[in-house]
Scaffold this motif. Structure first.
Motif, PDB file in Angstrom:
ATOM      1  N   SER A 181      15.467   7.474  39.288  1.00 51.33           N
ATOM      2  CA  SER A 181      14.235   6.713  39.119  1.00 51.33           C
ATOM      3  C   SER A 181      13.961   6.528  37.639  1.00 51.33           C
ATOM      4  O   SER A 181      14.298   7.401  36.823  1.00 51.33           O
ATOM      5  CB  SER A 181      13.068   7.450  39.790  1.00 51.33           C
ATOM      6  OG  SER A 181      11.888   6.674  39.758  1.00 51.33           O
ATOM      7  N   ASN A 182      13.386   5.385  37.298  1.00 45.68           N
ATOM      8  CA  ASN A 182      13.064   5.063  35.902  1.00 45.68           C
ATOM      9  C   ASN A 182      14.301   5.196  35.012  1.00 45.68           C
ATOM     10  O   ASN A 182      14.240   5.718  33.904  1.00 45.68           O
ATOM     11  CB  ASN A 182      11.927   5.963  35.408  1.00 45.68           C
ATOM     12  CG  ASN A 182      10.665   5.768  36.203  1.00 45.68           C
ATOM     13  OD1 ASN A 182      10.124   4.670  36.260  1.00 45.68           O
ATOM     14  ND2 ASN A 182      10.206   6.825  36.862  1.00 45.68           N
ATOM     15  N   GLU A 183      15.411   4.704  35.522  1.00 46.30           N
ATOM     16  CA  GLU A 183      16.700   4.835  34.847  1.00 46.30           C
ATOM     17  C   GLU A 183      17.171   3.491  34.320  1.00 46.30           C
ATOM     18  O   GLU A 183      16.782   2.424  34.825  1.00 46.30           O
ATOM     19  CB  GLU A 183      17.709   5.450  35.828  1.00 46.30           C
ATOM     20  CG  GLU A 183      19.052   5.860  35.262  1.00 46.30           C
ATOM     21  CD  GLU A 183      18.992   6.787  34.070  1.00 46.30           C
ATOM     22  OE1 GLU A 183      18.831   6.258  32.950  1.00 46.30           O
ATOM     23  OE2 GLU A 183      19.121   8.024  34.235  1.00 46.30           O
ATOM     24  N   SER A 205      20.845   5.026  44.875  1.00 46.58           N
ATOM     25  CA  SER A 205      19.657   4.193  44.656  1.00 46.58           C
ATOM     26  C   SER A 205      19.059   4.476  43.292  1.00 46.58           C
ATOM     27  O   SER A 205      19.305   5.517  42.680  1.00 46.58           O
ATOM     28  CB  SER A 205      18.607   4.459  45.751  1.00 46.58           C
ATOM     29  OG  SER A 205      18.179   5.807  45.699  1.00 46.58           O
ATOM     30  N   VAL A 206      18.248   3.521  42.830  1.00 44.09           N
ATOM     31  CA  VAL A 206      17.438   3.714  41.628  1.00 44.09           C
ATOM     32  C   VAL A 206      16.055   3.142  41.911  1.00 44.09           C
ATOM     33  O   VAL A 206      15.917   2.010  42.362  1.00 44.09           O
ATOM     34  CB  VAL A 206      18.065   3.068  40.383  1.00 44.09           C
ATOM     35  CG1 VAL A 206      18.285   1.561  40.559  1.00 44.09           C
ATOM     36  CG2 VAL A 206      17.210   3.342  39.146  1.00 44.09           C
ATOM     37  N   GLN A 207      15.028   3.954  41.671  1.00 44.26           N
ATOM     38  CA  GLN A 207      13.659   3.524  41.916  1.00 44.26           C
ATOM     39  C   GLN A 207      13.014   3.166  40.574  1.00 44.26           C
ATOM     40  O   GLN A 207      12.649   4.038  39.789  1.00 44.26           O
ATOM     41  CB  GLN A 207      12.874   4.631  42.618  1.00 44.26           C
ATOM     42  CG  GLN A 207      11.477   4.198  43.016  1.00 44.26           C
ATOM     43  CD  GLN A 207      10.727   5.233  43.807  1.00 44.26           C
ATOM     44  OE1 GLN A 207       9.501   5.330  43.718  1.00 44.26           O
ATOM     45  NE2 GLN A 207      11.440   6.015  44.612  1.00 44.26           N
ATOM     46  N   LEU A 233      15.222   0.439  44.588  1.00 43.77           N
ATOM     47  CA  LEU A 233      14.005   0.693  45.349  1.00 43.77           C
ATOM     48  C   LEU A 233      12.863   0.297  44.427  1.00 43.77           C
ATOM     49  O   LEU A 233      12.574   1.001  43.453  1.00 43.77           O
ATOM     50  CB  LEU A 233      13.902   2.166  45.749  1.00 43.77           C
ATOM     51  CG  LEU A 233      15.108   2.761  46.494  1.00 43.77           C
ATOM     52  CD1 LEU A 233      14.868   4.243  46.786  1.00 43.77           C
ATOM     53  CD2 LEU A 233      15.396   1.985  47.777  1.00 43.77           C
ATOM     54  N   ALA A 234      12.239  -0.827  44.696  1.00 41.05           N
ATOM     55  CA  ALA A 234      11.216  -1.361  43.789  1.00 41.05           C
ATOM     56  C   ALA A 234       9.890  -0.655  43.999  1.00 41.05           C
ATOM     57  O   ALA A 234       9.375  -0.617  45.118  1.00 41.05           O
ATOM     58  CB  ALA A 234      11.046  -2.854  44.021  1.00 41.05           C
ATOM     59  N   PHE A 235       9.314  -0.094  42.911  1.00 41.76           N
ATOM     60  CA  PHE A 235       7.955   0.412  43.033  1.00 41.76           C
ATOM     61  C   PHE A 235       7.000  -0.500  42.276  1.00 41.76           C
ATOM     62  O   PHE A 235       7.398  -1.265  41.403  1.00 41.76           O
ATOM     63  CB  PHE A 235       7.843   1.882  42.585  1.00 41.76           C
ATOM     64  CG  PHE A 235       7.896   2.153  41.107  1.00 41.76           C
ATOM     65  CD1 PHE A 235       6.793   1.947  40.294  1.00 41.76           C
ATOM     66  CD2 PHE A 235       9.043   2.683  40.531  1.00 41.76           C
ATOM     67  CE1 PHE A 235       6.821   2.232  38.937  1.00 41.76           C
ATOM     68  CE2 PHE A 235       9.092   2.970  39.168  1.00 41.76           C
ATOM     69  CZ  PHE A 235       7.971   2.741  38.362  1.00 41.76           C
ATOM     70  N   ILE A 308       8.917  -0.625  47.915  1.00 43.17           N
ATOM     71  CA  ILE A 308       7.937   0.425  48.182  1.00 43.17           C
ATOM     72  C   ILE A 308       6.535  -0.102  47.915  1.00 43.17           C
ATOM     73  O   ILE A 308       6.220  -0.509  46.792  1.00 43.17           O
ATOM     74  CB  ILE A 308       8.199   1.652  47.294  1.00 43.17           C
ATOM     75  CG1 ILE A 308       9.634   2.151  47.460  1.00 43.17           C
ATOM     76  CG2 ILE A 308       7.210   2.773  47.616  1.00 43.17           C
ATOM     77  CD1 ILE A 308      10.055   3.155  46.406  1.00 43.17           C
ATOM     78  N   PHE A 309       5.709  -0.089  48.928  1.00 44.97           N
ATOM     79  CA  PHE A 309       4.323  -0.524  48.770  1.00 44.97           C
ATOM     80  C   PHE A 309       3.396   0.610  49.188  1.00 44.97           C
ATOM     81  O   PHE A 309       3.763   1.469  49.993  1.00 44.97           O
ATOM     82  CB  PHE A 309       4.026  -1.766  49.619  1.00 44.97           C
ATOM     83  CG  PHE A 309       3.998  -1.488  51.097  1.00 44.97           C
ATOM     84  CD1 PHE A 309       2.802  -1.155  51.730  1.00 44.97           C
ATOM     85  CD2 PHE A 309       5.161  -1.515  51.856  1.00 44.97           C
ATOM     86  CE1 PHE A 309       2.767  -0.873  53.090  1.00 44.97           C
ATOM     87  CE2 PHE A 309       5.142  -1.222  53.213  1.00 44.97           C
ATOM     88  CZ  PHE A 309       3.935  -0.903  53.823  1.00 44.97           C
TER      89      PHE A 309
END
Length: 347
Positions: A181-183, A205-207, A233-235, A308-309
């Protein structure tokens, strides 16, 4: 709802993912459980959380509360196998977890055991590192990002060390797959390369933050995702609520995220409101709900695994679910790209 296989794993997730970061502050446990029930009924099989949740704000009294709320749902419901559950290991500087220690082979077993205990489950489907030890350009740090102080050898050694620890957890059955994540693009490539060289779970995955207003991933990260088989994985696909239009004209609804975080984490700028106006007008011109348009656009990106919502009430949840079967035609995609060129990177 469409399912996507994450990376090279056998995990299939729905196009939409239910986020949980408000559960325990803006939402009660009962409200969270109602959201989970409705999401599963709507064929959303993916729930994302983190050991540091809830947020707005993050503090010592509430950290871990969201995982405990999910654990209470597992305790009263038998559908654990119907859910793909993702959580995250907090990175360096999170003083409420392990006194802010960086991620390492020593912190991983403790962090996983803590999450399993709170979640009342014996395995985590997707275990993610919340942010890199070396830092990140996410959360508006891109404007002053300077990687010149990084130590490449230390970064690679850290990857080798933690992948070894993660592989032990895979063998132990506590985690099924590993994500980031945040990568950055460089970081993703190195993680994949190190995993292939020394063993350990390859990232699936990467978020990262991704929305109509935040399209940093469109170039190097998207290319990396495609070529390395790492799904996005979109946040914050609604830009912390900006893309709903509820903050236009200076409005700050009671209980909204802006009422708790006045600057929306650096997203509140004049240019952001101008960009939102453009997307609201575009949605109206094509007879689309702006929330569903924003989520559907993310869903249709070629490097996307899931979007991701979050929702703080059931009306918001139902509105988001409606994006699951909306496919935007090419003319809308072209109009969105035109709007992006006119309003690039507004924060």
């Amino acid at each position: 709802m469409k399912r996507n296989k994450l990376g090279q794993s056998d995990i299939e997730v729905s196009d939409l993912c239910l986020g949980s970061m408000t559960w325990g502050t803006q939402n009660t446990a009962e409200e969270a459980h109602e959201q989970i029930d409705r999401a599963l009924d709507a064929d959303i099989n993916f729930v994302d959380t983190a050991e540091m949740y809830p947020v707005n704000p993050v503090n010592a009294e509430t950290i871990g509360r969201t995982e405990r709320i999910i654990g209470l749902w597992f305790e009263r419901d038998s559908r654990r196998s119907d859910m793909v559950l993702a959580t995250k290991h907090s990175g360096e500087g999170m003083t409420h977890a392990r006194d802010g220690a960086p991620i390492s082979s020593k912190t991983i077993p403790e962090a996983i055991e803590g999450s399993l205990r709170r979640l009342k489950t014996d395995y985590i489907d997707l275990y993610q590192f919340h942010w890199p030890n070396r830092g990140s350009y996410m959360f508006r740090k891109n404007w002053s990002f300077d990687p010149s102080g990084q130590n490449r050898a230390e970064t690679i050694a850290h990857m080798e060390d933690t992948l070894g620890a993660l592989q032990k957890e895979v063998k132990r059955g506590t985690i099924r797959a590993f994500g980031l994540s945040n990568e950055s693009a460089w970081g993703l490539t190195q993680w994949a390369s190190v995993a292939e060289r020394v063993g350990g779970p390859r990232p699936v995955s990467v978020q990262n933050e991704y929305s109509l207003l935040c399209r940093m991933a469109d170039t190097d990260v998207s290319e990396t995702c495609i070529n390395e088989e790492i799904d996005m994985l979109a946040f914050s696909p609604l830009a912390a609520g900006l893309l709903t239009g509820k903050y236009q004209g200076g409005a700050v609804p009671d209980g909204s995220r802006m009422s708790l975080n006045a600057e929306l984490g650096g997203r509140k700028t004049e240019r952001a409101f101008d960009a939102v106006d453009a997307y609201l007008s575009l949605a109206q011109a094509y007879g689309l709900d702006p929330v569903q348009m924003a989520l559907a656009w993310c869903r249709q990106r070629p490097f996307m695994g899931s979007v991701i919502f979050g929702a703080t009430n059931m009306d918001q949840l139902e509105r988001a679910i409606g994006a699951g079967d909306l496919d935007l035609p090419d003319q809308v995609i072209r109009a969105i790209d035109d709007a992006h060129r006119s309003h690039p990177f507004p924060y």
